[in-house]
Scaffold this active site. Structure first.
Site, mmCIF file in Angstrom:
data_model
loop_
_atom_site.group_PDB
_atom_site.id
_atom_site.type_symbol
_atom_site.label_atom_id
_atom_site.label_comp_id
_atom_site.label_asym_id
_atom_site.label_seq_id
_atom_site.Cartn_x
_atom_site.Cartn_y
_atom_site.Cartn_z
ATOM 1 N N GLU A 97 0.490 5.633 -2.341
ATOM 2 C CA GLU A 97 0.968 4.279 -2.607
ATOM 3 C C GLU A 97 0.304 3.754 -3.890
ATOM 4 O O GLU A 97 -0.920 3.701 -3.979
ATOM 5 C CB GLU A 97 0.599 3.375 -1.425
ATOM 6 C CG GLU A 97 1.171 1.989 -1.538
ATOM 7 C CD GLU A 97 0.776 1.121 -0.345
ATOM 8 O OE1 GLU A 97 -0.393 1.167 0.052
ATOM 9 O OE2 GLU A 97 1.643 0.399 0.165
ATOM 10 N N CYS A 145 4.059 -3.957 0.646
ATOM 11 C CA CYS A 145 3.905 -2.760 1.477
ATOM 12 C C CYS A 145 5.240 -2.071 1.701
ATOM 13 O O CYS A 145 5.324 -0.858 1.767
ATOM 14 C CB CYS A 145 3.272 -3.123 2.798
ATOM 15 S SG CYS A 145 4.154 -4.447 3.633
ATOM 16 N N GLY A 147 -3.141 -4.355 5.840
ATOM 17 C CA GLY A 147 -3.911 -3.965 4.665
ATOM 18 C C GLY A 147 -3.776 -2.480 4.403
ATOM 19 O O GLY A 147 -2.783 -1.853 4.780
ATOM 20 N N SER A 148 -4.804 -1.921 3.794
ATOM 21 C CA SER A 148 -4.724 -0.531 3.342
ATOM 22 C C SER A 148 -5.018 0.440 4.498
ATOM 23 O O SER A 148 -5.626 0.065 5.505
ATOM 24 C CB SER A 148 -5.721 -0.306 2.213
ATOM 25 O OG SER A 148 -7.026 -0.509 2.700
ATOM 26 N N GLU A 162 -0.623 -2.885 10.375
ATOM 27 C CA GLU A 162 0.456 -2.867 9.382
ATOM 28 C C GLU A 162 -0.154 -2.349 8.101
ATOM 29 O O GLU A 162 -0.872 -3.073 7.405
ATOM 30 C CB GLU A 162 1.018 -4.278 9.163
ATOM 31 C CG GLU A 162 1.627 -4.913 10.384
ATOM 32 C CD GLU A 162 2.998 -4.373 10.718
ATOM 33 O OE1 GLU A 162 3.442 -3.395 10.083
ATOM 34 O OE2 GLU A 162 3.617 -4.919 11.646
ATOM 35 N N LYS A 213 -8.818 -14.257 8.886
ATOM 36 C CA LYS A 213 -9.680 -13.910 7.747
ATOM 37 C C LYS A 213 -8.794 -13.512 6.580
ATOM 38 O O LYS A 213 -8.250 -12.421 6.521
ATOM 39 C CB LYS A 213 -10.624 -12.752 8.077
ATOM 40 C CG LYS A 213 -11.731 -12.647 7.035
ATOM 41 C CD LYS A 213 -12.155 -11.228 6.711
ATOM 42 C CE LYS A 213 -11.447 -10.563 5.578
ATOM 43 N NZ LYS A 213 -11.529 -11.154 4.249
ATOM 44 N N GLY A 243 -7.679 0.039 7.579
ATOM 45 C CA GLY A 243 -7.043 0.035 8.895
ATOM 46 C C GLY A 243 -7.660 1.062 9.830
ATOM 47 O O GLY A 243 -7.868 0.796 11.024
HETATM 48 P P1 NAP Z 1 -7.502 -3.965 2.143
HETATM 49 O O1 NAP Z 1 -8.485 -3.689 1.093
HETATM 50 O O2 NAP Z 1 -7.428 -3.045 3.291
HETATM 51 O O3 NAP Z 1 -7.809 -5.455 2.638
HETATM 52 C C1 NAP Z 1 -7.050 -6.056 3.643
HETATM 53 C C2 NAP Z 1 -7.903 -7.047 4.390
HETATM 54 O O4 NAP Z 1 -8.924 -6.340 5.086
HETATM 55 C C3 NAP Z 1 -8.612 -8.048 3.497
HETATM 56 O O5 NAP Z 1 -8.665 -9.305 4.128
HETATM 57 C C4 NAP Z 1 -10.008 -7.452 3.414
HETATM 58 O O6 NAP Z 1 -11.011 -8.393 3.107
HETATM 59 C C5 NAP Z 1 -10.174 -6.959 4.830
HETATM 60 N N1 NAP Z 1 -11.269 -6.032 5.039
HETATM 61 C C6 NAP Z 1 -11.971 -5.314 4.127
HETATM 62 N N2 NAP Z 1 -12.929 -4.580 4.755
HETATM 63 C C7 NAP Z 1 -12.809 -4.828 6.074
HETATM 64 C C8 NAP Z 1 -13.504 -4.383 7.234
HETATM 65 N N3 NAP Z 1 -14.509 -3.508 7.177
HETATM 66 N N4 NAP Z 1 -13.099 -4.846 8.433
HETATM 67 C C9 NAP Z 1 -12.091 -5.728 8.530
HETATM 68 N N5 NAP Z 1 -11.414 -6.203 7.476
HETATM 69 C C10 NAP Z 1 -11.767 -5.750 6.257
HETATM 70 O O7 NAP Z 1 -6.032 -4.025 1.577
HETATM 71 P P2 NAP Z 1 -5.535 -4.859 0.326
HETATM 72 O O8 NAP Z 1 -5.903 -4.120 -0.906
HETATM 73 O O9 NAP Z 1 -5.996 -6.260 0.469
HETATM 74 O O10 NAP Z 1 -3.952 -4.849 0.555
HETATM 75 C C11 NAP Z 1 -3.155 -3.865 0.068
HETATM 76 C C12 NAP Z 1 -2.717 -2.930 1.171
HETATM 77 O O11 NAP Z 1 -2.143 -3.660 2.253
HETATM 78 C C13 NAP Z 1 -1.652 -1.981 0.735
HETATM 79 O O12 NAP Z 1 -1.960 -0.692 1.168
HETATM 80 C C14 NAP Z 1 -0.387 -2.474 1.423
HETATM 81 O O13 NAP Z 1 0.588 -1.526 1.636
HETATM 82 C C15 NAP Z 1 -0.929 -3.053 2.658
HETATM 83 N N6 NAP Z 1 -0.018 -4.068 3.198
HETATM 84 C C16 NAP Z 1 0.704 -3.766 4.306
HETATM 85 C C17 NAP Z 1 1.597 -4.683 4.828
HETATM 86 C C18 NAP Z 1 2.417 -4.384 6.055
HETATM 87 O O14 NAP Z 1 2.910 -5.290 6.694
HETATM 88 N N7 NAP Z 1 2.578 -3.129 6.433
HETATM 89 C C19 NAP Z 1 1.754 -5.914 4.209
HETATM 90 C C20 NAP Z 1 1.002 -6.194 3.083
HETATM 91 C C21 NAP Z 1 0.102 -5.248 2.590
HETATM 92 P P3 NAP Z 1 -11.559 -8.537 1.591
HETATM 93 O O15 NAP Z 1 -10.415 -9.031 0.791
HETATM 94 O O16 NAP Z 1 -12.628 -9.539 1.744
HETATM 95 O O17 NAP Z 1 -12.035 -7.197 1.164
#
Ligand code: NAP
Length: 494
Positions: free
Chosen positions: A398, A298, A242-243, A264, A189, A247
C-alpha cells in the site's frame, strides 16, 4: 458560522477557537503533566493549533469515567431517548458543518469539498444509528411447551476507538455512532496529526444532551498511550482503523485480556476495466478511486486492471486528465490537497523513485509539486505507473498516495486472478456492460466490498470491512452493530 474568525486562506475564514482540550468525563481537560502536541497544516508545513499530549494516567481517568457513565447514565437511558440524543447530534453537526469542514481541511490537508462531504457523512452516521437505538431486539427461541427462551442484545461496555489521520471525523462517527446507539460508552483516540475534529465533536455531543463520560476524546501519541488503552482492563472492545503493523500490535495487546477487536486496515484495491466497459465512466471512476484525498484512502482503487484492448485508450485519457488536476491548499478547494506530512510524502516519493529505477514507465506525475505561496506544503503530483507486473512492490504494498499502478490483462478471468493477487482484500471495482462477468467478478474476488460500474458506490448503510490483511469485522450499515452488542440468552423451564 457563528464564531469569531481569525484570518483567511484562499478567502476562507479560519475559526478563531480551535479545540484545545481533551474531553474526559464531561470536562475539558489538559494532560496530567501539561504536555502538548502541535498540529501542522500540511499545506504550509506550519503549526496552527496544539492539543494535550495525554499520559497513561489520562487514559485511566477516561476509562474510569467511561465505566461510571456506562453503568449509570447511558446503559439505562431509554433506547428511544438515546436515539433522540444522537439525532440532535446529527442536527448540530449540520449546523456547524462549515466550521468542522474548515478545521478538518486545515488539520488533514484534504480539499474543502471533501471535508464538507465527510461532515455530511458524519451527520449521516448519527442519523442512521439514531434510528436503530430502539430497534436492537432479540429473538424468541421455540423450545416447545415446557420452556420460554429469548435473547437480549446488551451493550458490550466501554469501547475504544483508535482513529487514523486520513478521515478523522468520519471514521470517529463510523464507530462511535453505532456504539452509542447500542448503549456503549466510547473513548476516542484520534491520530496525532489530526486530533481536532474528535474534540470538536465532543462539544456537539454534550450540547445534544449526551451524559458526561459517555463520549471521551483523549489526544496523545499512540506510542505512549496506545497499549495502555487497548490493554486496559476497563475496555471491553477496540475498534481500530489504521495500518497493518499497528493493527497486528493492537490485536496482540487485546488478546492478553481477551478483548474483542474490529480491525479496519489497509488495502490495495483493483479497478478492473473490461474491453466492453463504458470508458467515460471508467475514466471518471478510476480518477476518483485513486485521487480522492490524494490517494490517502484505505479503499482507494490504487490498481487499474485493464483489458489490453482498451489499455491505450484508457491510459491516454487518464494521463491527460491526471495532468490537468489542480493541486493546492485544501481551502482553495483543488482536486488534490497535500499529503499529510513530510515523512509520508517522502515515503510515497520513495515508492515512485524506486519504481522508476526498476525501469517502470512513469506515464504521469512522479514528482513533488511546488504550489506558489505554499512552498512548505507536502504536495505530490497525481502519478500513473504503467504496465507493472503483479509481483512488483507498487502492486503488493500500500503506497497510500496519489499513485495509480496499471496492470494489463487479456481476459475477464485474468482480471479476477490479478485482482486477487495481493495480500489485501478491502475493495474491488469492475467496469463492464456484461452483468454476468460483473457478478462473476463480484463472487470470485476476495474483498469486503465490490463496486460495479461506480467505484465507491454505497454509503453509510452499506457494510464495510476487509478480508486477508485488510482486517476483519464490519462497520457501517446494520452489520456494524454486531460488534457493539452481545447476545444474552435467557431460558426458563415453565
Ligand atoms: P497507524 O500509524 O496505524 O495509526 C493509526 C492510529 O493508531 C493512530 O491513531 C495512531 O496514533 C494509533 N497508534 C499508533 N500506535 C499505536 C499503538 N501501539 N496502539 C494503539 N494505537 C496506536 O496508521 P495511519 O498511518 O495513521 O493510517 C494509515 C493506515 O490506515 C493505512 O494503512 C490505511 O489503509 C489505514 N486505514 C484503513 C481504513 C479502513 O477503514 N480500512 C481507513 C482509513 C485508514 P498516532 O497517530 O498517535 O501514532
Amino acid at each position: 458560522m457563528t464564531r469569531e474568525m481569525r484570518s483567511a486562506i484562499s478567502g476562507v475564514a479560519i475559526p478563531a477557537d480551535m479545540p484545545r482540550h481533551m474531553f474526559i468525563g464531561g470536562r475539558h481537560v489538559d494532560a496530567a503533566n501539561g504536555d502538548r502536541i502541535e498540529t501542522i497544516d500540511p499545506a504550509t508545513g506550519k503549526v496552527f493549533a496544539d492539543v494535550p499530549a495525554a499520559t497513561v494516567g489520562d487514559v485511566d481517568a477516561a476509562v474510569a469515567d467511561s465505566r461510571a457513565a456506562l453503568r449509570g447514565a447511558w446503559r439505562d437511558t431509554l433506547p428511544v431517548e438515546r436515539g433522540r440524543i444522537l439525532a440532535r447530534a446529527a442536527a448540530l453537526i449540520r449546523r456547524d458543518a462549515e466550521r468542522l469542514a474548515i478545521i478538518e481541511t486545515l488539520d488533514s490537508g484534504k480539499p474543502l469539498a471533501e471535508s464538507r462531504g465527510d461532515v455530511a457523512t458524519t451527520a449521516g452516521y448519527f442519523e442512521y444509528y439514531a434510528g436503530m437505538a430502539d430497534k436492537l431486539q432479540g429473538d424468541s427461541i421455540p423450545l416447545g411447551p415446557d420452556y420460554m427462551s429469548f435473547t437480549l442484545h446488551e451493550p458490550v461496555g466501554v469501547t475504544a476507538h483508535i482513529i487514523p489521520w486520513n478521515f478523522p471525523l468520519v471514521t470517529t462517527a463510523r464507530g462511535v455512532a453505532p456504539a452509542l446507539a447500542a448503549g456503549n460508552t466510547a473513548i476516542v483516540k484520534p491520530a496525532t496529526q489530526t486530533p481536532l475534529t474528535a474534540l470538536a465533536l465532543a462539544d456537539l455531543l454534550a450540547e445534544a444532551g449526551l451524559p458526561a463520560g459517555v463520549y471521551n476524546a483523549v489526544t496523545g501519541r499512540g506510542s505512549t498511550i496506545g497499549d495502555a488503552l487497548v490493554g486496559h482492563s476497563g475496555v471491553d472492545h477496540v475498534t481500530f482503523t489504521g495500518s497493518v503493523p499497528t493493527g497486528i500490535n493492537v490485536m496482540k495487546v487485546a488478546a492478553d485480556r481477551v478483548t474483542s477487536v474490529t480491525l479496519e486496515l489497509g488495502g490495495k484495491s483493483p479497478v478492473a476495466v473490461l474491453a466492453d466497459a463504458d470508458l467515460d465512466a471508467a475514466v471518471e471512476g478510476t480518477l476518483k478511486a485513486i485521487y480522492l484525498n490524494a490517494g490517502q484512502v484505505c479503499s482507494a482503487g490504487s490498481r487499474l486492471v485493464v483489458d489490453r484492448k482498451v489499455h491505450a485508450a484508457m491510459l491516454e485519457r487518464l494521463v491527460q486528465r491526471a495532468n490537468q488536476l489542480s493541486v493546492g491548499h485544501g481551502l482553495s478547494d483543488p482536486k488534490l490537497g497535500p499529503l499529510v506530512s513530510d515523512s509520508h510524502r517522502r515515503a510515497v516519493a520513495g515508492y515512485v523513485d524506486a519504481a522508476r529505477a526498476r525501469g517502470i514507465s512513469i506515464a504521469a506525475g512522479g514528482k513533488p509539486v511546488e504550489v506558489p505561496g505554499f512552498e512548505g506544503g507536502y504536495f505530490y503530483a497525481p502519478t500513473i505507473l504503467d504496465q507493472v507486473s503483479s509481483q512488483d512492490p507498487v502492486i503488493q504494498e500500500e503506497i497510500f498516495g496519489p499513485v495509480l499502478s496499471v496492470q494489463v490483462v487479456d481476459s475477464a478471468e485474468e482480471a479476477i486472478a490479478v485482482a486477487n493477487d495481493t495480500p489485501f482484500g478491502l475493495c474491488a471495482g469492475i467496469y463492464t456492460r456484461d452483468i454476468t462477468r460483473a457478478l462473476r467478478f463480484a463472487r470470485e474476488v476476495d474483498a469486503g466490498q465490490i463496486f460495479i460500474n461506480q467505484y465507491f458506490a454505497g454509503g453509510v448503510a452499506t457494510p464495510f470491512g476487509g478480508t486477508k490483511l485488510s482486517g476483519f469485522g464490519r462497520e457501517k450499515g446494520l452489520a456494524a452493530l454486531a460488534a457493539y452488542y452481545q447476545v444474552k440468552c435467557i431460558t426458563a423451564r415453565i
